[in-house]
Scaffold this active site. Structure first.
Site, PDB file in Angstrom:
ATOM      1  CB  CYS A 148      80.323  13.958  -6.297  1.00 35.39           C
ATOM      2  SG  CYS A 148      81.982  13.388  -5.844  1.00 35.39           S
TER       3      CYS A 148
ATOM      4  CG  HIS B  66      77.704  10.840  -5.337  1.00 35.03           C
ATOM      5  ND1 HIS B  66      78.448  10.288  -6.354  1.00 35.03           N
ATOM      6  CD2 HIS B  66      78.597  11.271  -4.407  1.00 35.03           C
ATOM      7  CE1 HIS B  66      79.734  10.381  -6.056  1.00 35.03           C
ATOM      8  NE2 HIS B  66      79.843  10.967  -4.883  1.00 35.03           N
TER       9      HIS B  66
ATOM     10  CG  ASN C  37      82.957   8.756  -5.032  1.00 33.81           C
ATOM     11  OD1 ASN C  37      82.514   9.153  -6.101  1.00 33.81           O
ATOM     12  ND2 ASN C  37      83.082   9.545  -3.973  1.00 33.81           N
TER      13      ASN C  37
END
Length: 326
Positions: free
Chosen positions: A113, A253, A283
């Site tokens: 990520c 993030h 996500n």
């Protein structure tokens, strides 16, 4: 001295929406449970049989068109993904072919990520050194390809999408200024896909055991994500004499709204300065930060001081100080 600036940004998400009501018909969950715990209302899903490169190609095509960049002028494309089309060749090479970047070389990076900010620092280093003048960083993630839609703990979290930036040289004091990155291999067992790699090659037994789906120890990941994104953000702030008052935006993030809120609170950055779009997309791993930047680019102005921060599998995490240049 040359700096490396973001001179353009674009993104692409699939049309198909998987909202919380639809998920509740697939697995034992509901809208209130998902919204309360992670802040996600819907996510985009690529239902057609293409890979992550399809998303990346669409985003890069938009970037080239919107910046008026000729494909043959791009010298390098760096692709951040945890969902490559194939183990080889690189997804970046497929995106280059699909977008006509015939003079560019390309490679993939795997930083989970945190992939976008890691790739962006790579791109900045090429540009600042004078080795390359036009570099594209693209994050393309078909997260639905690794999600077990019978696992109520993880299936509400992830969505598909891609976003990219054009990085070019400038003599102005804008662009990528500083970054800190860390990795701790002790995080392996807490966020991983066990099957399909050289350590655990695909067999009928690994398929039957569900080893080819993403596994996440949510509690451990949450705790480490909050601590590590906070400390990395504070480190990059301290190194650059930044305060909550003179930072314009924190762009974290987009993994979990509770993580985002905790990091914002600990750094004392006001809520109105924390950019959030997780409710729309879930996500999207490496794509989440540039997807968020693209959504909010209308309110960003040249000279804005941004902190980008991410945490992912590995564990891999870091923060970047960026001055907006568009």
């Amino acid at each position: 001295m040359l700096n490396a600036k973001i001179s353009g940004i674009a993104s692409f998400v699939p049309d198909d929406i998987l909202d919380n009501q639809m998920l509740s018909e697939m697995v034992d969950t509901n809208d209130e449970w998902i919204t309360t715990r992670v802040g996600i209302k819907q996510r985009r899903i690529l239902k057609t049989p293409e890979g992550s490169s399809y998303l990346g190609i669409k985003a890069v095509e938009k970037l080239l068109a919107e910046t008026g960049t000729a494909p043959e002028d791009v010298e390098l494309l760096i692709c951040a993904t945890s969902n490559p089309d194939y183990r080889f060749p690189s997804t970046g090479s497929i995106i280059c072919k699909g977008t006509g970047l015939k003079n560019a070389y390309s490679y993939d990076i795997q930083a989970a990520c945190a992939g976008f900010i890691v790739a962006l620092e790579d791109a900045a280093a090429y540009v600042k050194s004078g080795l390359r003048k036009k570099v594209i960083v693209v994050a393309a993630e078909k997260m639905s390809s690794m999600v077990n839609y019978s696992d109520r703990a993880t299936c509400p979290l992830f969505g598909d999408g891609a976003a990219c930036v054009l990085v070019e040289p400038t003599e102005e004091n804008v662009g990528v200024i500083d970054a800190v990155f860390h990795v701790d291999g002790n995080g392996l067992e807490h966020l991983v896909m066990w099957g399909g790699g050289s350590a655990e090659p695909t067999t009928q037994a690994t398929l039957d055991a569900g080893r080819h789906y993403l596994f996440q120890d949510g509690r451990n990941v949450y705790k480490n994500a909050v601590t590590d994104m906070y400390t990395a953000t504070v480190d990059v702030m301290n190194r650059n004499n930044l305060t909550p008052e003179n930072i314009d935006y924190l762009v974290p993030h987009q993994a979990n709204l509770r993580i985002i809120e905790a990091v914002g609170s600990r750094t004392k950055i006001p809520t109105e300065k924390v950019l959030v779009n997780i409710q729309h997309y879930g996500n999207t791993s490496a794509a989440s930060i540039p997807l968020c930047l693209d959504e909010f680019k209308g309110q960003l102005k040249k000279g804005d001081k941004l902190i980008l921060t991410a945490f992912g599998a590995g564990f891999t995490w870091g923060s970047m100080y960026l001055i907006w240049a568009i």
